[in-house]
Design a protein around this motif. Structure first.
Motif, PDB file in Angstrom:
ATOM      1  N   VAL A  41      -5.779 -16.073 -13.913  1.00  0.00           N
ATOM      2  CA  VAL A  41      -6.520 -15.537 -15.061  1.00  0.00           C
ATOM      3  C   VAL A  41      -6.708 -16.624 -16.114  1.00  0.00           C
ATOM      4  O   VAL A  41      -5.722 -17.213 -16.585  1.00  0.00           O
ATOM      5  CB  VAL A  41      -5.750 -14.348 -15.698  1.00  0.00           C
ATOM      6  CG1 VAL A  41      -6.562 -13.750 -16.853  1.00  0.00           C
ATOM      7  CG2 VAL A  41      -5.440 -13.282 -14.654  1.00  0.00           C
ATOM      8  N   LEU A  42      -7.947 -16.874 -16.476  1.00  0.00           N
ATOM      9  CA  LEU A  42      -8.266 -17.780 -17.582  1.00  0.00           C
ATOM     10  C   LEU A  42      -8.714 -16.926 -18.766  1.00  0.00           C
ATOM     11  O   LEU A  42      -9.648 -16.129 -18.639  1.00  0.00           O
ATOM     12  CB  LEU A  42      -9.387 -18.742 -17.164  1.00  0.00           C
ATOM     13  CG  LEU A  42     -10.005 -19.614 -18.260  1.00  0.00           C
ATOM     14  CD1 LEU A  42      -8.982 -20.584 -18.857  1.00  0.00           C
ATOM     15  CD2 LEU A  42     -11.211 -20.394 -17.718  1.00  0.00           C
ATOM     16  N   ILE A  43      -8.022 -17.071 -19.885  1.00  0.00           N
ATOM     17  CA  ILE A  43      -8.363 -16.328 -21.103  1.00  0.00           C
ATOM     18  C   ILE A  43      -9.151 -17.267 -22.004  1.00  0.00           C
ATOM     19  O   ILE A  43      -8.697 -18.388 -22.273  1.00  0.00           O
ATOM     20  CB  ILE A  43      -7.079 -15.902 -21.855  1.00  0.00           C
ATOM     21  CG1 ILE A  43      -6.085 -15.234 -20.917  1.00  0.00           C
ATOM     22  CG2 ILE A  43      -7.403 -15.093 -23.102  1.00  0.00           C
ATOM     23  CD1 ILE A  43      -6.042 -13.768 -20.916  1.00  0.00           C
ATOM     24  N   VAL A  44     -10.321 -16.853 -22.467  1.00  0.00           N
ATOM     25  CA  VAL A  44     -11.138 -17.732 -23.308  1.00  0.00           C
ATOM     26  C   VAL A  44     -11.374 -17.094 -24.674  1.00  0.00           C
ATOM     27  O   VAL A  44     -12.035 -16.057 -24.787  1.00  0.00           O
ATOM     28  CB  VAL A  44     -12.490 -18.068 -22.641  1.00  0.00           C
ATOM     29  CG1 VAL A  44     -13.261 -19.062 -23.503  1.00  0.00           C
ATOM     30  CG2 VAL A  44     -12.287 -18.628 -21.240  1.00  0.00           C
ATOM     31  N   GLY A  45     -10.804 -17.710 -25.701  1.00  0.00           N
ATOM     32  CA  GLY A  45     -11.013 -17.274 -27.082  1.00  0.00           C
ATOM     33  C   GLY A  45     -12.190 -17.996 -27.715  1.00  0.00           C
ATOM     34  O   GLY A  45     -13.072 -18.514 -27.012  1.00  0.00           O
ATOM     35  N   GLU A  46     -12.177 -18.077 -29.041  1.00  0.00           N
ATOM     36  CA  GLU A  46     -13.331 -18.611 -29.772  1.00  0.00           C
ATOM     37  C   GLU A  46     -13.099 -20.071 -30.186  1.00  0.00           C
ATOM     38  O   GLU A  46     -13.742 -20.978 -29.667  1.00  0.00           O
ATOM     39  CB  GLU A  46     -13.535 -17.708 -30.991  1.00  0.00           C
ATOM     40  CG  GLU A  46     -14.771 -17.993 -31.793  1.00  0.00           C
ATOM     41  CD  GLU A  46     -14.915 -16.959 -32.902  1.00  0.00           C
ATOM     42  OE1 GLU A  46     -14.861 -15.743 -32.615  1.00  0.00           O
ATOM     43  OE2 GLU A  46     -15.076 -17.367 -34.059  1.00  0.00           O
ATOM     44  N   ALA A  47     -12.176 -20.274 -31.104  1.00  0.00           N
ATOM     45  CA  ALA A  47     -11.934 -21.613 -31.636  1.00  0.00           C
ATOM     46  C   ALA A  47     -10.560 -21.632 -32.286  1.00  0.00           C
ATOM     47  O   ALA A  47     -10.060 -20.587 -32.696  1.00  0.00           O
ATOM     48  CB  ALA A  47     -13.004 -21.968 -32.666  1.00  0.00           C
ATOM     49  N   PRO A  48      -9.952 -22.817 -32.410  1.00  0.00           N
ATOM     50  CA  PRO A  48      -8.658 -22.887 -33.083  1.00  0.00           C
ATOM     51  C   PRO A  48      -8.775 -22.467 -34.546  1.00  0.00           C
ATOM     52  O   PRO A  48      -9.799 -22.732 -35.188  1.00  0.00           O
ATOM     53  CB  PRO A  48      -8.289 -24.376 -32.997  1.00  0.00           C
ATOM     54  CG  PRO A  48      -9.210 -24.978 -31.993  1.00  0.00           C
ATOM     55  CD  PRO A  48     -10.428 -24.123 -31.942  1.00  0.00           C
ATOM     56  N   ARG A 110     -16.409 -25.762 -19.202  1.00  0.00           N
ATOM     57  CA  ARG A 110     -16.968 -25.625 -17.849  1.00  0.00           C
ATOM     58  C   ARG A 110     -16.098 -26.373 -16.845  1.00  0.00           C
ATOM     59  O   ARG A 110     -15.764 -25.870 -15.780  1.00  0.00           O
ATOM     60  CB  ARG A 110     -18.407 -26.152 -17.848  1.00  0.00           C
ATOM     61  CG  ARG A 110     -19.254 -25.579 -16.747  1.00  0.00           C
ATOM     62  CD  ARG A 110     -20.724 -25.950 -16.879  1.00  0.00           C
ATOM     63  NE  ARG A 110     -21.398 -25.260 -17.963  1.00  0.00           N
ATOM     64  CZ  ARG A 110     -22.031 -25.851 -18.976  1.00  0.00           C
ATOM     65  NH1 ARG A 110     -22.078 -27.157 -19.076  1.00  0.00           N
ATOM     66  NH2 ARG A 110     -22.621 -25.133 -19.904  1.00  0.00           N
ATOM     67  N   GLU A 111     -15.706 -27.598 -17.204  1.00  0.00           N
ATOM     68  CA  GLU A 111     -14.855 -28.391 -16.290  1.00  0.00           C
ATOM     69  C   GLU A 111     -13.466 -27.779 -16.158  1.00  0.00           C
ATOM     70  O   GLU A 111     -12.895 -27.763 -15.051  1.00  0.00           O
ATOM     71  CB  GLU A 111     -14.757 -29.847 -16.752  1.00  0.00           C
ATOM     72  CG  GLU A 111     -16.051 -30.637 -16.629  1.00  0.00           C
ATOM     73  CD  GLU A 111     -16.625 -30.683 -15.209  1.00  0.00           C
ATOM     74  OE1 GLU A 111     -15.853 -30.545 -14.240  1.00  0.00           O
ATOM     75  OE2 GLU A 111     -17.849 -30.817 -15.074  1.00  0.00           O
ATOM     76  N   GLN A 112     -12.925 -27.264 -17.260  1.00  0.00           N
ATOM     77  CA  GLN A 112     -11.614 -26.591 -17.161  1.00  0.00           C
ATOM     78  C   GLN A 112     -11.699 -25.433 -16.174  1.00  0.00           C
ATOM     79  O   GLN A 112     -10.803 -25.231 -15.352  1.00  0.00           O
ATOM     80  CB  GLN A 112     -11.203 -26.018 -18.533  1.00  0.00           C
ATOM     81  CG  GLN A 112     -10.627 -27.028 -19.492  1.00  0.00           C
ATOM     82  CD  GLN A 112     -10.327 -26.394 -20.845  1.00  0.00           C
ATOM     83  OE1 GLN A 112     -11.219 -25.837 -21.497  1.00  0.00           O
ATOM     84  NE2 GLN A 112      -9.081 -26.484 -21.287  1.00  0.00           N
ATOM     85  N   THR A 113     -12.777 -24.672 -16.280  1.00  0.00           N
ATOM     86  CA  THR A 113     -12.937 -23.500 -15.415  1.00  0.00           C
ATOM     87  C   THR A 113     -13.037 -23.923 -13.960  1.00  0.00           C
ATOM     88  O   THR A 113     -12.415 -23.332 -13.077  1.00  0.00           O
ATOM     89  CB  THR A 113     -14.199 -22.714 -15.832  1.00  0.00           C
ATOM     90  OG1 THR A 113     -14.111 -22.438 -17.223  1.00  0.00           O
ATOM     91  CG2 THR A 113     -14.328 -21.418 -15.062  1.00  0.00           C
ATOM     92  N   ARG A 114     -13.799 -24.972 -13.693  1.00  0.00           N
ATOM     93  CA  ARG A 114     -13.957 -25.454 -12.309  1.00  0.00           C
ATOM     94  C   ARG A 114     -12.619 -25.934 -11.751  1.00  0.00           C
ATOM     95  O   ARG A 114     -12.298 -25.696 -10.592  1.00  0.00           O
ATOM     96  CB  ARG A 114     -14.962 -26.618 -12.265  1.00  0.00           C
ATOM     97  CG  ARG A 114     -16.404 -26.210 -12.459  1.00  0.00           C
ATOM     98  CD  ARG A 114     -17.265 -27.451 -12.667  1.00  0.00           C
ATOM     99  NE  ARG A 114     -17.080 -28.420 -11.591  1.00  0.00           N
ATOM    100  CZ  ARG A 114     -17.727 -28.419 -10.445  1.00  0.00           C
ATOM    101  NH1 ARG A 114     -18.649 -27.513 -10.238  1.00  0.00           N
ATOM    102  NH2 ARG A 114     -17.499 -29.322  -9.530  1.00  0.00           N
ATOM    103  N   GLU A 119      -9.363 -16.508 -10.674  1.00  0.00           N
ATOM    104  CA  GLU A 119     -10.034 -15.363 -10.059  1.00  0.00           C
ATOM    105  C   GLU A 119     -10.786 -14.582 -11.160  1.00  0.00           C
ATOM    106  O   GLU A 119     -11.922 -14.159 -10.969  1.00  0.00           O
ATOM    107  CB  GLU A 119      -8.947 -14.502  -9.426  1.00  0.00           C
ATOM    108  CG  GLU A 119      -9.405 -13.357  -8.605  1.00  0.00           C
ATOM    109  CD  GLU A 119      -8.166 -12.602  -8.061  1.00  0.00           C
ATOM    110  OE1 GLU A 119      -7.065 -13.181  -7.941  1.00  0.00           O
ATOM    111  OE2 GLU A 119      -8.332 -11.407  -7.779  1.00  0.00           O
ATOM    112  N   PHE A 120     -10.111 -14.434 -12.310  1.00  0.00           N
ATOM    113  CA  PHE A 120     -10.676 -13.676 -13.434  1.00  0.00           C
ATOM    114  C   PHE A 120     -10.817 -14.569 -14.662  1.00  0.00           C
ATOM    115  O   PHE A 120      -9.911 -15.340 -14.964  1.00  0.00           O
ATOM    116  CB  PHE A 120      -9.725 -12.543 -13.854  1.00  0.00           C
ATOM    117  CG  PHE A 120      -9.812 -11.313 -12.991  1.00  0.00           C
ATOM    118  CD1 PHE A 120     -10.563 -10.218 -13.400  1.00  0.00           C
ATOM    119  CD2 PHE A 120      -9.134 -11.250 -11.788  1.00  0.00           C
ATOM    120  CE1 PHE A 120     -10.630  -9.079 -12.617  1.00  0.00           C
ATOM    121  CE2 PHE A 120      -9.199 -10.109 -10.996  1.00  0.00           C
ATOM    122  CZ  PHE A 120      -9.955  -9.021 -11.404  1.00  0.00           C
ATOM    123  N   ILE A 121     -11.936 -14.397 -15.372  1.00  0.00           N
ATOM    124  CA  ILE A 121     -12.057 -14.984 -16.710  1.00  0.00           C
ATOM    125  C   ILE A 121     -12.092 -13.818 -17.694  1.00  0.00           C
ATOM    126  O   ILE A 121     -12.961 -12.940 -17.591  1.00  0.00           O
ATOM    127  CB  ILE A 121     -13.342 -15.829 -16.859  1.00  0.00           C
ATOM    128  CG1 ILE A 121     -13.393 -16.926 -15.792  1.00  0.00           C
ATOM    129  CG2 ILE A 121     -13.426 -16.431 -18.254  1.00  0.00           C
ATOM    130  CD1 ILE A 121     -14.685 -17.745 -15.811  1.00  0.00           C
TER     131      ILE A 121
END
Ligand code: URA
Length: 191
Positions: A41-48, A110-114, A119-121
Motif C-alpha cells: 500500500v502506497l499512501i499519497v498525501g498532499e505536501a509537507p 511517478r518514479e517512487q510508484t514504479r 498493489e494499492f495506492i
C-alpha cells in the motif's frame, strides 16, 4: 520497453538536491517519504507541513497522529505501508500546491510508484486523487470507491487534516479505512 526502476535511495538523493521550483528556497529539507520499500500500500498525501519540513518525515503532525489511528482501523501500521506526498517541499504557510509545482515535482512520485510497485495506492484528499487518477472529479464523490490507474488499484479517501475538526468527515474517513482493510484482508475482526 519500460525503463528500469530507479532505486529508492537514488531517488531520495535526487529529491534532496532538487531545485526544480522555488519551494526549494523555503524548505528546511525535502520530505521524500517513509515506510516499506516493498509495501502493498502506497499512501499519497498532499505536501509537507511545518512539522514534516522540520523532521524530514511525512505525516508527523496532528494529521499524522490521526493517520496512524486510521491505519490501525485497516489493520495496518506505518512501517508496513509507504507514505509519500505529491510535493516533497513545504509550500509557504501550508497553502495549496500550485499547478507548476505539481508539474515539477510529480516525476519523483511517478518514479517512487514504479519502484515500490504497490498493489494499492490510497490517495488522501483532492490533490493526490486528481493527480493519480487524472480526473477532475472531486474527493467528495470519489472517496471510498475502488478505482484503477494502469496496473494500480486506487482507493481515494478524504485528507485526515480536513476531517480533524469535522465529525461527518471523520466518520466517512474511518469507514473508508475499514473498507480498505477489508479489500486488503488485513482488517482486525474486532473492528
Ligand atoms: N499533510 C500532508 O498531506 N502530508 C504530510 O506529510 C503532512 C500533512
Amino acid at each position: 520497453m519500460e525503463h528500469p526502476h530507479i532505486p529508492l535511495d537514488q531517488l531520495r538523493a535526487e529529491v534532496a538536491e532538487c531545485r526544480r521550483c522555488p519551494l526549494c528556497d523555503g524548505r528546511t529539507q525535502t520530505v521524500f517519504g517513509t515506510g516499506d520499500p516493498n509495501a502493498r500500500v502506497l499512501i499519497v498525501g498532499e505536501a509537507p507541513g511545518k512539522n514534516e519540513d522540520l523532521q524530514g518525515e511525512p505525516f508527523v503532525g496532528a494529521a499524522g497522529k490521526y493517520l496512524s489511528e486510521l491505519l490501525a482501523i485497516a489493520g495496518l501500521t506505518r512501517e508496513e505501508v509507504f507514505i509519500a506526498n505529491v510535493l516533497k517541499c513545504r509550500p509557504p504557510s501550508n497553502r495549496d500546491p500550485r499547478p507548476e509545482e505539481i508539474q515539477a515535482c510529480t516525476p519523483f512520485l511517478r518514479e517512487q510508484t514504479r519502484t515500490i510497485n504497490p498493489e494499492f495506492i490510497v490517495t488522501l484528499g483532492n490533490f493526490s486523487t486528481k493527480f493519480i487518477l487524472k480526473t477532475d472529479v472531486g474527493i467528495t464523490r470519489l472517496h471510498g470507491t475502488l478505482q484503477q490507474a494502469g496496473r494500480f488499484k486506487v482507493f481515494p479517501i478524504f485528507h485526515p487534516a480536513a476531517a480533524l475538526y469535522d465529525g461527518k468527515k471523520r466518520e466517512a474517513l474511518e469507514n473508508d479505512f475499514a473498507t480498505l482493510g477489508e479489500l486488503l484482508g488485513t482488517r482486525p475482526a474486532s473492528n
